[in-house]
Each structure stands twice: as C-alpha cells, then as structure tokens.
Design a protein around this motif. Structure first.
Motif, PDB file in Angstrom:
ATOM      1  N   HIS A  28      51.118  53.407  46.959  1.00 15.00           N
ATOM      2  CA  HIS A  28      51.207  51.819  47.014  1.00 15.00           C
ATOM      3  C   HIS A  28      49.747  51.191  47.319  1.00 15.00           C
ATOM      4  N   ASN A  29      49.134  51.620  48.109  1.00 10.91           N
ATOM      5  CA  ASN A  29      47.799  51.038  48.456  1.00 10.91           C
ATOM      6  C   ASN A  29      46.699  51.302  47.255  1.00 10.91           C
ATOM      7  N   LEU A  30      46.906  52.348  46.590  1.00 10.29           N
ATOM      8  CA  LEU A  30      46.207  52.771  45.443  1.00 10.29           C
ATOM      9  C   LEU A  30      46.334  51.719  44.209  1.00 10.29           C
ATOM     10  N   ILE A  31      47.590  51.341  43.972  1.00 10.72           N
ATOM     11  CA  ILE A  31      47.983  50.458  43.058  1.00 10.72           C
ATOM     12  C   ILE A  31      47.792  49.134  43.414  1.00 10.72           C
ATOM     13  N   GLY A  32      47.891  48.610  44.689  1.00 11.42           N
ATOM     14  CA  GLY A  32      47.399  47.354  45.388  1.00 11.42           C
ATOM     15  C   GLY A  32      45.947  47.289  45.062  1.00 11.42           C
ATOM     16  N   GLY A  33      45.314  48.298  45.394  1.00  7.09           N
ATOM     17  CA  GLY A  33      43.721  48.218  44.919  1.00  7.09           C
ATOM     18  C   GLY A  33      43.350  47.925  43.774  1.00  7.09           C
ATOM     19  N   LEU A  34      44.124  48.765  42.924  1.00  6.89           N
ATOM     20  CA  LEU A  34      43.779  48.398  41.552  1.00  6.89           C
ATOM     21  C   LEU A  34      44.257  46.999  40.936  1.00  6.89           C
ATOM     22  N   ALA A  35      45.333  46.472  41.541  1.00  4.95           N
ATOM     23  CA  ALA A  35      45.595  45.136  41.035  1.00  4.95           C
ATOM     24  C   ALA A  35      44.540  44.160  41.622  1.00  4.95           C
ATOM     25  N   VAL A  36      44.318  44.251  42.886  1.00  7.32           N
ATOM     26  CA  VAL A  36      43.565  43.171  43.586  1.00  7.32           C
ATOM     27  C   VAL A  36      42.150  43.314  42.874  1.00  7.32           C
ATOM     28  N   GLY A  37      41.654  44.633  42.763  1.00  7.67           N
ATOM     29  CA  GLY A  37      40.265  44.824  42.074  1.00  7.67           C
ATOM     30  C   GLY A  37      40.271  44.203  40.658  1.00  7.67           C
ATOM     31  N   GLY A  38      41.271  44.396  40.078  1.00  3.20           N
ATOM     32  CA  GLY A  38      41.403  43.686  38.617  1.00  3.20           C
ATOM     33  C   GLY A  38      41.488  42.359  38.656  1.00  3.20           C
ATOM     34  N   ALA A  39      41.953  41.549  39.805  1.00  3.88           N
ATOM     35  CA  ALA A  39      41.944  40.250  39.913  1.00  3.88           C
ATOM     36  C   ALA A  39      40.394  39.856  40.084  1.00  3.88           C
ATOM     37  N   PHE A  40      39.785  40.503  40.787  1.00  4.51           N
ATOM     38  CA  PHE A  40      38.348  40.200  41.455  1.00  4.51           C
ATOM     39  C   PHE A  40      37.475  40.275  40.145  1.00  4.51           C
ATOM     40  N   VAL A  41      37.653  41.376  39.196  1.00  2.00           N
ATOM     41  CA  VAL A  41      37.075  41.310  37.903  1.00  2.00           C
ATOM     42  C   VAL A  41      37.157  40.088  37.024  1.00  2.00           C
ATOM     43  N   VAL A  42      38.151  39.698  36.854  1.00  6.28           N
ATOM     44  CA  VAL A  42      38.848  38.392  36.402  1.00  6.28           C
ATOM     45  C   VAL A  42      38.121  37.180  36.810  1.00  6.28           C
ATOM     46  N   ASP A  43      38.192  37.144  38.092  1.00  8.56           N
ATOM     47  CA  ASP A  43      37.684  35.847  38.820  1.00  8.56           C
ATOM     48  C   ASP A  43      37.758  35.980  40.316  1.00  8.56           C
ATOM     49  N   VAL A  44      36.675  35.768  40.837  1.00 11.92           N
ATOM     50  CA  VAL A  44      36.612  36.229  42.521  1.00 11.92           C
ATOM     51  C   VAL A  44      37.561  35.319  43.324  1.00 11.92           C
ATOM     52  N   ARG A  45      37.904  33.874  42.881  1.00 11.28           N
ATOM     53  CA  ARG A  45      38.779  33.158  43.619  1.00 11.28           C
ATOM     54  C   ARG A  45      40.134  33.946  43.291  1.00 11.28           C
TER      55      ARG A  45
ATOM     56  N   GLY B  65      39.898  47.398  31.801  1.00  4.95           N
ATOM     57  CA  GLY B  65      40.082  47.182  30.454  1.00  4.95           C
ATOM     58  C   GLY B  65      40.364  48.451  29.619  1.00  4.95           C
ATOM     59  N   ARG B  66      40.209  49.771  30.462  1.00  8.24           N
ATOM     60  CA  ARG B  66      39.980  50.886  29.515  1.00  8.24           C
ATOM     61  C   ARG B  66      41.296  51.814  30.038  1.00  8.24           C
ATOM     62  N   ILE B  67      41.921  51.464  31.236  1.00  4.81           N
ATOM     63  CA  ILE B  67      43.080  52.237  31.560  1.00  4.81           C
ATOM     64  C   ILE B  67      44.476  51.299  31.593  1.00  4.81           C
ATOM     65  N   ASP B  68      45.382  51.701  31.358  1.00  6.28           N
ATOM     66  CA  ASP B  68      46.993  51.240  31.583  1.00  6.28           C
ATOM     67  C   ASP B  68      47.455  51.841  32.745  1.00  6.28           C
ATOM     68  N   ILE B  69      47.292  50.984  33.830  1.00  5.20           N
ATOM     69  CA  ILE B  69      48.147  51.524  35.161  1.00  5.20           C
ATOM     70  C   ILE B  69      49.473  50.955  35.538  1.00  5.20           C
ATOM     71  N   ALA B  70      50.025  50.255  34.482  1.00  2.00           N
ATOM     72  CA  ALA B  70      51.399  49.525  34.746  1.00  2.00           C
ATOM     73  C   ALA B  70      52.443  50.341  35.101  1.00  2.00           C
ATOM     74  N   VAL B  71      52.414  51.708  34.552  1.00  2.00           N
ATOM     75  CA  VAL B  71      53.531  52.567  34.752  1.00  2.00           C
ATOM     76  C   VAL B  71      53.477  53.177  36.192  1.00  2.00           C
ATOM     77  N   LEU B  72      52.350  53.149  36.771  1.00  2.00           N
ATOM     78  CA  LEU B  72      52.395  53.365  38.212  1.00  2.00           C
ATOM     79  C   LEU B  72      53.239  52.360  39.061  1.00  2.00           C
ATOM     80  N   ILE B  73      53.209  51.107  38.759  1.00  2.00           N
ATOM     81  CA  ILE B  73      53.965  50.404  39.346  1.00  2.00           C
ATOM     82  C   ILE B  73      55.626  50.527  39.758  1.00  2.00           C
ATOM     83  N   PRO B  74      56.426  50.794  38.421  1.00  4.09           N
ATOM     84  CA  PRO B  74      57.732  51.077  38.824  1.00  4.09           C
ATOM     85  C   PRO B  74      57.828  52.487  39.480  1.00  4.09           C
TER      86      PRO B  74
END
Length: 244
Positions: free
Chosen positions: A113-130, A187-196
């Motif tokens: 869960h934390n790994l997925i959360g880190g991927l999601a938050v890290g991805g958000a930072f890549v898009v925009d820091v705010r 942008g190079r991997i799809d982690i969506a399947v790990l969430i469900p």
C-alpha cells in the motif's frame, strides 16, 4: 528546489508517521491491553474504507475498465488467501503470544500500500510540486488512523511494542521507494493494476482476519465499543475521500 528533493522529503515524512504508534510506549501495559482490540477494529474499518472509498474508485477512474479492475481486486483477495494458508495460521488455534502470520500479512499489505502511495504521490510531484503537496496531505490523513490500527494489530498478534514499532516504520519506508521509482520511471510504466490488487489484500485481511477477532468478545459493551471503532475507521476514510 528539485522535484526529487520534494519526493524524498515527502517520503521520509510519510514514513515518520509510522512512529505514531510510539504513543503506546507511554501507555501502561494494562491500559494498552484494553485498547488493542478497539485499534484492531479501527484498522479493519480503515482497511475497508481505504479499499472501497479510495483505491477502487481511483482504479476505475484511471483504467476505465471495471472488469479489469475487479479481476485484479479478486486476484488480491485470492493471493492473500493462499499466502495465509501457506503460512499455516489457523484462526483461534494459536495463543496470542505467538507471532501470528496475520502480523506479517499486515506488514506485506501495508508495504505494498505504501509503495503504491509513494508511486502516486511521486507521480503528482513530477506533474506539479503543489499538486504533490496536496496529494501528500490527503495521503497522510489516510495513513494516521491506519498506522495506529496496524500497530495495534501487530501487538495483538504477539509482537512486542518496540518490535512492532520498528517493523511498522520499516514497512512505511516503501513509500519513499515508490516515490523515487515514480520519479525514475514516470511515463514509462503502468502501475494502475497494483491499486485494485492492494485493495483486494486490504479487504481480505479486514473481513477474513480482523472482523472475526473483534466478534469474539461476549460482553455487550465491548461489542458496542468494537463496532463503534470499526465504523469510525470507515467514516474517517470516507471523510478523507470527500475532501480529496
């Protein structure tokens, strides 16, 4: 400041939230023993709430394919069922002072869960820091009740307070790992399947392991307290979903 700096700071800060369980070190053993089961009930509600109000809706939003989402959700349930059978934990047949595999299952699920959360938050930072900061705040609000409950589960499974605290912090470090991975492979991997898949893990543990534990008390007042804690866990996660 560089995006990677923000991701590392966010990951370390999220991992530090696991120390919230350290409040148990300040509580007398007799009192802590009394609050362990309400914490287990709280964690059960938080696990279900996280899966139902956050992870599954996010999966449906990202993939747009309900069948694929629920296939991975079912896979998460099946894999944890098989894992539990492999670990040979027989419900109610071992004394509580043995290290029940439930504790390890919680750590595995929480790490994922934390790994997925880190991927999601890290991805958000890549898009925009705010956007990353806002996403981190929402994730942190989600983590606090869950970390308290997970700590209670580890102690209930026979772990010492200090050992439970250390392992809980270690499992939380996967959030930082996920953030760094998101930065490296954005942008190079799809982690969506790990969430469900992780949602299936959480639902299995909540329904197959935790709820049976809190249903064992014969006292009406205890049943009421445990049920209230369970509902509080659900409502907390629902509330976070409403403001996110």
């Amino acid at each position: 400041m560089p995006v990677l700096f923000w991701i590392v700071v966010a990951g370390l800060a999220m991992s530090a939230l696991a120390l919230v369980g350290s409040v148990a070190l300040l509580i007398p053993d007799r009192l802590f023993t009394r609050i362990v089961m309400p914490l287990v009930a709280l964690a059960s509600g938080a696990l279900l709430g996280g899966a139902l109000f956050h992870m599954l809706p996010e999966s449906l939003s990202v993939t747009g394919d309900p069948l694929e989402v629920f296939v991975w959700f079912a896979a998460g349930i099946v894999v944890f069922h098989i894992l539990e059978q492999f670990l040979h934990w027989h419900h109610c047949h071992r004394p509580v002072d043995q290290h029940r595999p439930l504790g390890y299952l919680i750590l595995v699920a929480d790490s994922l869960h934390n790994l997925i959360g880190g991927l999601a938050v890290g991805g958000a930072f890549v898009v925009d820091v705010r956007l990353g900061v806002v996403t981190w705040i929402v994730a942190a609000a989600h983590e606090i009740p869950q970390e308290l409950g997970d700590f209670g589960i580890l102690v209930h499974s026979g772990w010492s307070v200090r050992r439970a605290l250390v392992y809980n912090v270690v499992s939380a470090l996967t959030f930082l790992v996920g953030g760094v991975l998101a930065y490296s492979f954005a942008g190079r991997i799809d982690i969506a399947v790990l969430i469900p898949f992780a949602a299936g893990n959480f639902v299995y543990i909540a329904l197959a392991d935790l709820l049976p534990e809190i249903n064992t008390s014969p006292a009406a007042l205890q049943k009421l307290a445990y049920s209230t804690s369970f509902v509080v866990g659900l409502v907390l996660l629902w509330g976070v979903a409403q403001v996110s």
